[in-house]
Motif scaffolding. Structure first.
Motif, PDB file in Angstrom:
ATOM      1  N   GLU A   1       0.861  -1.124  -0.058  1.00 64.40           N
ATOM      2  CA  GLU A   1      -0.053   0.014   0.058  1.00 64.40           C
ATOM      3  C   GLU A   1       0.719   1.299   0.043  1.00 64.40           C
ATOM      4  O   GLU A   1       2.012   1.188   0.602  1.00 64.40           O
ATOM      5  N   ASN A   2       0.416   2.201  -0.690  1.00 64.83           N
ATOM      6  CA  ASN A   2       1.217   3.567  -0.924  1.00 64.83           C
ATOM      7  C   ASN A   2       2.560   3.260  -1.495  1.00 64.83           C
ATOM      8  O   ASN A   2       3.413   3.995  -1.091  1.00 64.83           O
ATOM      9  N   ASP A   3       2.675   2.332  -2.096  1.00 64.57           N
ATOM     10  CA  ASP A   3       3.971   1.972  -2.794  1.00 64.57           C
ATOM     11  C   ASP A   3       5.007   1.872  -1.874  1.00 64.57           C
ATOM     12  O   ASP A   3       6.244   2.169  -2.205  1.00 64.57           O
ATOM     13  N   MET A   4       4.746   1.066  -0.642  1.00 65.64           N
ATOM     14  CA  MET A   4       5.802   1.026   0.179  1.00 65.64           C
ATOM     15  C   MET A   4       6.534  -0.435  -0.255  1.00 65.64           C
ATOM     16  O   MET A   4       6.031  -1.462  -0.329  1.00 65.64           O
ATOM     17  N   PRO A   5       7.941  -0.247  -0.285  1.00 74.71           N
ATOM     18  CA  PRO A   5       8.771  -1.229  -0.876  1.00 74.71           C
ATOM     19  C   PRO A   5       8.766  -2.515   0.489  1.00 74.71           C
ATOM     20  O   PRO A   5       8.899  -2.075   1.817  1.00 74.71           O
ATOM     21  N   PHE A   6       8.805  -3.794  -0.267  1.00 73.41           N
ATOM     22  CA  PHE A   6       8.755  -4.968   0.927  1.00 73.41           C
ATOM     23  C   PHE A   6       9.760  -5.884   0.521  1.00 73.41           C
ATOM     24  O   PHE A   6       9.695  -6.182  -0.848  1.00 73.41           O
ATOM     25  N   SER A   7      10.619  -6.591   1.219  1.00 73.75           N
ATOM     26  CA  SER A   7      11.598  -7.431   0.703  1.00 73.75           C
ATOM     27  C   SER A   7      10.861  -9.002   0.880  1.00 73.75           C
ATOM     28  O   SER A   7      10.936  -9.407   2.358  1.00 73.75           O
TER      29      SER A   7
ATOM     30  N   GLY B   1      18.981   0.637   2.210  1.00 80.02           N
ATOM     31  CA  GLY B   1      17.592   0.583   1.630  1.00 80.02           C
ATOM     32  C   GLY B   1      17.396   1.642   0.682  1.00 80.02           C
ATOM     33  O   GLY B   1      17.922   1.771  -0.323  1.00 80.02           O
ATOM     34  N   THR B   2      16.270   2.446   1.084  1.00 79.40           N
ATOM     35  CA  THR B   2      15.841   3.374   0.222  1.00 79.40           C
ATOM     36  C   THR B   2      16.698   4.511   0.073  1.00 79.40           C
ATOM     37  O   THR B   2      16.527   5.664  -0.677  1.00 79.40           O
ATOM     38  N   GLY B   3      17.429   4.854   1.078  1.00 82.93           N
ATOM     39  CA  GLY B   3      18.235   6.123   1.144  1.00 82.93           C
ATOM     40  C   GLY B   3      17.755   7.109   1.954  1.00 82.93           C
ATOM     41  O   GLY B   3      18.101   8.110   2.202  1.00 82.93           O
ATOM     42  N   LEU B   4      16.267   6.746   2.677  1.00 81.92           N
ATOM     43  CA  LEU B   4      15.662   7.722   3.282  1.00 81.92           C
ATOM     44  C   LEU B   4      16.466   8.260   4.582  1.00 81.92           C
ATOM     45  O   LEU B   4      16.391   9.562   4.730  1.00 81.92           O
TER      46      LEU B   4
ATOM     47  N   THR C   1      17.910   0.133  -7.289  1.00 84.47           N
ATOM     48  CA  THR C   1      18.259   0.664  -8.617  1.00 84.47           C
ATOM     49  C   THR C   1      17.621   2.021  -8.345  1.00 84.47           C
ATOM     50  O   THR C   1      16.910   2.458  -7.314  1.00 84.47           O
ATOM     51  N   ALA C   2      18.047   2.861  -9.067  1.00 83.35           N
ATOM     52  CA  ALA C   2      17.559   4.473  -9.270  1.00 83.35           C
ATOM     53  C   ALA C   2      15.951   4.514  -9.194  1.00 83.35           C
ATOM     54  O   ALA C   2      15.533   5.240  -8.529  1.00 83.35           O
ATOM     55  N   ASP C   3      15.532   3.531 -10.165  1.00 83.48           N
ATOM     56  CA  ASP C   3      13.992   3.571 -10.399  1.00 83.48           C
ATOM     57  C   ASP C   3      13.182   3.126  -9.090  1.00 83.48           C
ATOM     58  O   ASP C   3      12.444   3.751  -8.550  1.00 83.48           O
ATOM     59  N   GLN C   4      13.750   2.165  -8.404  1.00 82.98           N
ATOM     60  CA  GLN C   4      13.276   1.661  -7.331  1.00 82.98           C
ATOM     61  C   GLN C   4      13.268   2.751  -6.017  1.00 82.98           C
ATOM     62  O   GLN C   4      12.280   2.919  -5.178  1.00 82.98           O
ATOM     63  N   ILE C   5      14.531   3.438  -5.804  1.00 83.30           N
ATOM     64  CA  ILE C   5      14.589   4.438  -4.842  1.00 83.30           C
ATOM     65  C   ILE C   5      13.383   5.547  -5.327  1.00 83.30           C
ATOM     66  O   ILE C   5      13.036   6.204  -4.346  1.00 83.30           O
ATOM     67  N   GLU C   6      13.646   6.149  -6.367  1.00 79.76           N
ATOM     68  CA  GLU C   6      12.709   7.174  -6.796  1.00 79.76           C
ATOM     69  C   GLU C   6      11.126   6.812  -6.408  1.00 79.76           C
ATOM     70  O   GLU C   6      10.376   7.640  -5.760  1.00 79.76           O
ATOM     71  N   ARG C   7      10.701   5.563  -6.833  1.00 80.18           N
ATOM     72  CA  ARG C   7       9.481   5.087  -6.472  1.00 80.18           C
ATOM     73  C   ARG C   7       9.038   5.005  -4.975  1.00 80.18           C
ATOM     74  O   ARG C   7       8.136   5.614  -4.489  1.00 80.18           O
ATOM     75  N   ALA C   8      10.159   4.485  -4.313  1.00 72.92           N
ATOM     76  CA  ALA C   8       9.950   4.403  -2.641  1.00 72.92           C
ATOM     77  C   ALA C   8      10.002   5.588  -1.989  1.00 72.92           C
ATOM     78  O   ALA C   8       9.325   5.378  -0.858  1.00 72.92           O
ATOM     79  N   LEU C   9      10.764   6.674  -2.786  1.00 74.08           N
ATOM     80  CA  LEU C   9      10.696   7.789  -1.839  1.00 74.08           C
ATOM     81  C   LEU C   9       9.551   8.798  -2.139  1.00 74.08           C
ATOM     82  O   LEU C   9       9.567   9.890  -1.705  1.00 74.08           O
ATOM     83  N   GLN C  10       8.752   8.478  -3.085  1.00 76.05           N
ATOM     84  CA  GLN C  10       7.449   9.280  -3.574  1.00 76.05           C
ATOM     85  C   GLN C  10       6.577   9.849  -2.407  1.00 76.05           C
ATOM     86  O   GLN C  10       6.644  11.320  -2.383  1.00 76.05           O
ATOM     87  N   PRO C  11       6.361   9.330  -1.118  1.00 74.39           N
ATOM     88  CA  PRO C  11       5.763   9.926  -0.282  1.00 74.39           C
ATOM     89  C   PRO C  11       6.391  11.188   0.516  1.00 74.39           C
ATOM     90  O   PRO C  11       5.538  11.828   1.318  1.00 74.39           O
ATOM     91  N   TRP C  12       7.569  11.619   0.220  1.00 78.22           N
ATOM     92  CA  TRP C  12       8.210  12.607   0.743  1.00 78.22           C
ATOM     93  C   TRP C  12       8.764  13.705  -0.318  1.00 78.22           C
ATOM     94  O   TRP C  12       9.988  13.810  -0.470  1.00 78.22           O
ATOM     95  N   PRO C  13       7.924  14.413  -0.775  1.00 82.81           N
ATOM     96  CA  PRO C  13       8.178  15.503  -1.611  1.00 82.81           C
ATOM     97  C   PRO C  13       9.479  16.338  -1.298  1.00 82.81           C
ATOM     98  O   PRO C  13       9.952  17.051  -2.201  1.00 82.81           O
TER      99      PRO C  13
ATOM    100  N   ALA D   1      12.293  15.546  -2.457  1.00 84.58           N
ATOM    101  CA  ALA D   1      12.612  15.370  -3.831  1.00 84.58           C
ATOM    102  C   ALA D   1      14.246  15.858  -4.496  1.00 84.58           C
ATOM    103  O   ALA D   1      14.791  15.119  -5.483  1.00 84.58           O
ATOM    104  N   ASP D   2      14.391  17.062  -4.142  1.00 87.41           N
ATOM    105  CA  ASP D   2      15.450  17.771  -4.803  1.00 87.41           C
ATOM    106  C   ASP D   2      16.783  17.073  -4.409  1.00 87.41           C
ATOM    107  O   ASP D   2      17.515  16.709  -5.180  1.00 87.41           O
ATOM    108  N   LEU D   3      16.849  16.543  -3.233  1.00 90.38           N
ATOM    109  CA  LEU D   3      17.874  16.006  -2.699  1.00 90.38           C
ATOM    110  C   LEU D   3      18.290  14.332  -3.280  1.00 90.38           C
ATOM    111  O   LEU D   3      19.135  13.978  -3.652  1.00 90.38           O
ATOM    112  N   ARG D   4      16.919  13.881  -3.292  1.00 89.48           N
ATOM    113  CA  ARG D   4      16.880  12.455  -4.005  1.00 89.48           C
ATOM    114  C   ARG D   4      17.569  12.670  -5.260  1.00 89.48           C
ATOM    115  O   ARG D   4      18.255  11.596  -5.595  1.00 89.48           O
ATOM    116  N   ASP D   5      16.959  13.592  -6.102  1.00 89.14           N
ATOM    117  CA  ASP D   5      17.427  13.738  -7.596  1.00 89.14           C
ATOM    118  C   ASP D   5      18.652  13.883  -7.629  1.00 89.14           C
ATOM    119  O   ASP D   5      19.627  13.457  -8.612  1.00 89.14           O
TER     120      ASP D   5
END
Length: 236
Positions: free
Chosen positions: A13-19, A64-67, A97-109, A112-116
């Motif tokens: 739910e809410n694009d939360m990554p799960f291992s 993990g996601t880098g959060l 991957t970069a795509d996985q990180i970008e998706r996982a961090l969507q809840p925190w706009p 976003a600038d630092l993520r990018d």
């Protein structure tokens, strides 16, 4: 240098990554960014300690996601002094991957600038190169099995974020030998913090020389732990 294997993920739910391998989510349901601030930044007393050193090193078990890195970097930007350097070294077996990180961090706009910025360097970071993300902040992943990479690491940390998957799901990341290695790579009076309060993890940390305290956990979680290497001022 060969690119490491990225994790297989499920997205809940809410694009939360799960291992599926470890049977655990990558961050708290109750806002992982706020948990990072409470558990890792506040409980390591990092904002006050940053002002006392020109160079400060944070070690992390489980990138993990880098959060955690991004929230730490965000707060570092607000308080750092001229010429200060933050080194962030994270031990990770399966860098996303970069795509996985970008998706996982969507809840925190707000990140976003630092993520990018981070992801613009991801090809180098994800294979283990130390990268100066911006002047004064260096990120490096130590890629591989932490029971091998941490004992062989040449550095020391002022503070540790112990953020691997839950001890019951991934016991090797919380074992006695690894906690001994952690202590050996910690500056005198260095600190740790973790969301878990598992008794066997506490005993492993104490056996390695850390004074451990238990405190109220984040968002209704009963307890977490933090402490100091040889810090007699802390009481269990």
């Amino acid at each position: 240098m060969a690119k490491p294997t990225s994790p297989d993920l499920e997205w809940h739910e809410n694009d939360m990554p799960f291992s599926p391998e470890f049977g655990d989510h990558f961050y708290s349901h109750a806002d992982g960014r706020l948990e990072c601030d409470y558990v890792f930044i506040q409980s390591n007393n990092i904002l006050d300690r940053w002002t006392q050193k020109d160079q400060f090193a944070i070690g992390e078990l489980g990138f993990g996601t880098g959060l955690n890195f991004l929230e730490t970097w965000r707060q570092w930007r607000e308080v750092r002094g001229e010429g200060q350097i933050l080194q962030f070294i994270s031990f990770e077996l399966y860098p996303m991957t970069a795509d996985q990180i970008e998706r996982a961090l969507q809840p925190w706009p707000m990140l976003a600038d630092l993520r990018d910025i981070m992801l613009s360097h991801w090809d180098q970071i994800a294979v283990g190169h130390a990268v100066e993300i911006e002047p004064g902040i260096v990120l490096q992943l130590q890629i591989g099995d932490v029971t091998q990479t941490l004992p062989n690491w040449q550095g020391t940390a002022d503070a540790w974020y112990l953020d691997g998957f839950a001890p019951a799901k991934n016991p090797a990341m919380w074992g006695e030998e690894l906690m001994q290695a952690l202590a050996a790579h910690t500056h005198p009076n260095g600190t740790f913090a973790t969301y878990t309060a598992a008794g066997w993890v506490r005993r492993n940390l104490q056996a390695a020389g850390f004074e451990v305290i238990r405190k109220k956990g984040h968002a209704g979680k009963r307890q977490m732990m933090c402490g100091t290497l040889g810090g007699a001022q802390l009481n269990d």
